[in-house]
Design a protein around this motif. Sequence first.
Motif, PDB file in Angstrom:
ATOM      1  N   VAL A 172     -23.011  -4.317 -47.925  1.00 18.35           N
ATOM      2  CA  VAL A 172     -22.059  -3.310 -48.406  1.00 18.35           C
ATOM      3  C   VAL A 172     -20.907  -3.292 -47.412  1.00 18.35           C
ATOM      4  N   MET A 173     -19.697  -3.587 -47.885  1.00 20.68           N
ATOM      5  CA  MET A 173     -18.545  -3.704 -46.990  1.00 20.68           C
ATOM      6  C   MET A 173     -17.787  -2.382 -46.895  1.00 20.68           C
ATOM      7  N   PRO A 174     -17.673  -1.830 -45.698  1.00 19.57           N
ATOM      8  CA  PRO A 174     -16.781  -0.687 -45.505  1.00 19.57           C
ATOM      9  C   PRO A 174     -15.321  -1.151 -45.608  1.00 19.57           C
ATOM     10  N   VAL A 175     -14.507  -0.424 -46.342  1.00 20.90           N
ATOM     11  CA  VAL A 175     -13.093  -0.811 -46.464  1.00 20.90           C
ATOM     12  C   VAL A 175     -12.194   0.402 -46.220  1.00 20.90           C
ATOM     13  N   LEU A 176     -10.979   0.112 -45.773  1.00 18.01           N
ATOM     14  CA  LEU A 176      -9.916   1.109 -45.767  1.00 18.01           C
ATOM     15  C   LEU A 176      -8.892   0.658 -46.794  1.00 18.01           C
ATOM     16  N   VAL A 177      -8.318   1.584 -47.510  1.00 17.27           N
ATOM     17  CA  VAL A 177      -7.242   1.249 -48.439  1.00 17.27           C
ATOM     18  C   VAL A 177      -5.932   1.260 -47.660  1.00 17.27           C
ATOM     19  N   GLU A 178      -5.185   0.159 -47.775  1.00 17.29           N
ATOM     20  CA  GLU A 178      -3.903   0.087 -47.073  1.00 17.29           C
ATOM     21  C   GLU A 178      -2.827   0.788 -47.889  1.00 17.29           C
ATOM     22  N   VAL A 179      -2.131   1.697 -47.230  1.00 17.12           N
ATOM     23  CA  VAL A 179      -1.078   2.471 -47.878  1.00 17.12           C
ATOM     24  C   VAL A 179       0.280   1.905 -47.472  1.00 17.12           C
ATOM     25  N   ASN A 180       1.096   1.590 -48.450  1.00 23.83           N
ATOM     26  CA  ASN A 180       2.474   1.162 -48.192  1.00 23.83           C
ATOM     27  C   ASN A 180       3.302   2.442 -48.063  1.00 23.83           C
ATOM     28  N   SER A 181       3.199   3.047 -46.891  1.00 27.35           N
ATOM     29  CA  SER A 181       3.741   4.396 -46.721  1.00 27.35           C
ATOM     30  C   SER A 181       5.267   4.409 -46.730  1.00 27.35           C
ATOM     31  N   GLY A 182       5.879   3.243 -46.485  1.00 25.35           N
ATOM     32  CA  GLY A 182       7.333   3.171 -46.531  1.00 25.35           C
ATOM     33  C   GLY A 182       7.858   2.791 -47.907  1.00 25.35           C
ATOM     34  N   ARG A 183       6.941   2.599 -48.859  1.00 23.00           N
ATOM     35  CA  ARG A 183       7.298   2.157 -50.210  1.00 23.00           C
ATOM     36  C   ARG A 183       8.254   0.963 -50.172  1.00 23.00           C
ATOM     37  N   GLU A 184       7.902  -0.022 -49.325  1.00 23.56           N
ATOM     38  CA  GLU A 184       8.748  -1.206 -49.171  1.00 23.56           C
ATOM     39  C   GLU A 184       8.311  -2.281 -50.165  1.00 23.56           C
ATOM     40  N   GLY A 185       9.285  -2.910 -50.800  1.00 27.02           N
ATOM     41  CA  GLY A 185       9.003  -3.864 -51.866  1.00 27.02           C
ATOM     42  C   GLY A 185       8.050  -4.977 -51.503  1.00 27.02           C
ATOM     43  N   ALA A 186       8.327  -5.682 -50.421  1.00 34.81           N
ATOM     44  CA  ALA A 186       7.551  -6.894 -50.131  1.00 34.81           C
ATOM     45  C   ALA A 186       6.305  -6.626 -49.288  1.00 34.81           C
ATOM     46  N   LYS A 187       6.094  -5.400 -48.925  1.00 31.58           N
ATOM     47  CA  LYS A 187       4.962  -5.082 -48.036  1.00 31.58           C
ATOM     48  C   LYS A 187       3.649  -4.980 -48.798  1.00 31.58           C
ATOM     49  N   SER A 188       2.559  -5.292 -48.085  1.00 33.66           N
ATOM     50  CA  SER A 188       1.245  -5.082 -48.693  1.00 33.66           C
ATOM     51  C   SER A 188       0.899  -3.597 -48.667  1.00 33.66           C
ATOM     52  N   GLY A 189      -0.151  -3.263 -49.385  1.00 33.58           N
ATOM     53  CA  GLY A 189      -0.540  -1.858 -49.472  1.00 33.58           C
ATOM     54  C   GLY A 189      -0.138  -1.254 -50.800  1.00 33.58           C
ATOM     55  N   VAL A 190      -0.776  -0.144 -51.155  1.00 31.29           N
ATOM     56  CA  VAL A 190      -0.418   0.548 -52.397  1.00 31.29           C
ATOM     57  C   VAL A 190       0.433   1.763 -52.059  1.00 31.29           C
ATOM     58  N   PHE A 191       1.296   2.120 -52.980  1.00 30.29           N
ATOM     59  CA  PHE A 191       2.142   3.292 -52.761  1.00 30.29           C
ATOM     60  C   PHE A 191       1.263   4.544 -52.664  1.00 30.29           C
ATOM     61  N   PRO A 192       1.733   5.528 -51.912  1.00 29.44           N
ATOM     62  CA  PRO A 192       0.914   6.731 -51.716  1.00 29.44           C
ATOM     63  C   PRO A 192       0.398   7.339 -53.017  1.00 29.44           C
ATOM     64  N   GLU A 193       1.234   7.332 -54.044  1.00 30.82           N
ATOM     65  CA  GLU A 193       0.810   7.983 -55.293  1.00 30.82           C
ATOM     66  C   GLU A 193      -0.205   7.155 -56.080  1.00 30.82           C
ATOM     67  N   GLN A 194      -0.466   5.903 -55.637  1.00 31.79           N
ATOM     68  CA  GLN A 194      -1.446   5.057 -56.340  1.00 31.79           C
ATOM     69  C   GLN A 194      -2.809   5.007 -55.655  1.00 31.79           C
ATOM     70  N   VAL A 195      -2.874   5.624 -54.488  1.00 26.86           N
ATOM     71  CA  VAL A 195      -4.095   5.498 -53.687  1.00 26.86           C
ATOM     72  C   VAL A 195      -5.291   6.123 -54.390  1.00 26.86           C
ATOM     73  N   GLU A 196      -5.070   7.289 -54.954  1.00 24.31           N
ATOM     74  CA  GLU A 196      -6.181   8.016 -55.565  1.00 24.31           C
ATOM     75  C   GLU A 196      -6.850   7.198 -56.687  1.00 24.31           C
ATOM     76  N   ASP A 197      -6.024   6.618 -57.545  1.00 26.19           N
ATOM     77  CA  ASP A 197      -6.551   5.790 -58.644  1.00 26.19           C
ATOM     78  C   ASP A 197      -7.386   4.631 -58.125  1.00 26.19           C
ATOM     79  N   LEU A 198      -6.851   3.941 -57.111  1.00 25.30           N
ATOM     80  CA  LEU A 198      -7.565   2.784 -56.576  1.00 25.30           C
ATOM     81  C   LEU A 198      -8.894   3.218 -55.956  1.00 25.30           C
TER      82      LEU A 198
END
Length: 216
Positions: free
Chosen positions: A106-132
């Motif tokens: 069982v893999m522990p994970v953290l969800v990466e947040v693209n907190s700067g809402r930058e186009g080319a950056k990895s991570g999900v936008f803050p408002e998408q975190v809950e769904d994921l």
Amino acid sequence: MVGENVRRLLAELPAGVELVVVAKGREPHQVLEAVEAGVRIVGENYVQEAERAFAVVGDRVKWHFIGRLQKNKVRKAVKVFDMIETLDSLEMAGEINRKCGEIGKVMPVLVEVNSGREGAKSGVFPEQVEDLVQSVSNLANIKVMGLMTMGPRTGDPEESRPYFMETRRVMDRLKALKLPNADLEYLSMGMSNSYRVAIEEGANLVRIGRKIFEGE
Ligand SMILES: *Cc1c(COP(=O)(O)O)cnc(C)c1O
């Protein structure tokens, strides 16, 4: 020098804040030097580099993946890593879940947040975190344990503060949902230049490379 830098940092960090030593681009013997000075978690951006360092350092530390994961590297990644800090899609979660299922992990994970809402950056936008997080929490071989963010690259650490604050707010909202299969323990924020600000904003994992290996 590496050992001394580690000891100084460990003495500085408040109780409850854990150091992730970021080993990208370093030689295994340098990583070993940090580990021997008391490091308990090593962060790696590349699977192959992690395997080389693992061969020297072994499982006396926890290994965190902090890079961009490629689908064809997942099988190897789930073997060597104890946590994946950069989950940012349901597709990747499915792949991690499958490969972990094959080896009974069982893999522990953290969800990466693209907190700067930058186009080319990895991570999900803050408002998408809950769904994921909701979707991932249905997968048997993954456990969501918190959030990670980089924030936009800045010179002045104060400029990172709003992005750390925003990530902290997302974390607080998630915690309030009391999801059954998520254990929201970790907030991974802050690097060599910004870890002090990140800790003020609630980080309990800080990812530090240059300050340890280059003394900056
Ligand atoms: C390189 C890196 C760090 C560490 O940055 P430093 O400036 O060397 O402390 C932290 N997190 C991630 C994801 C990185 O790629």
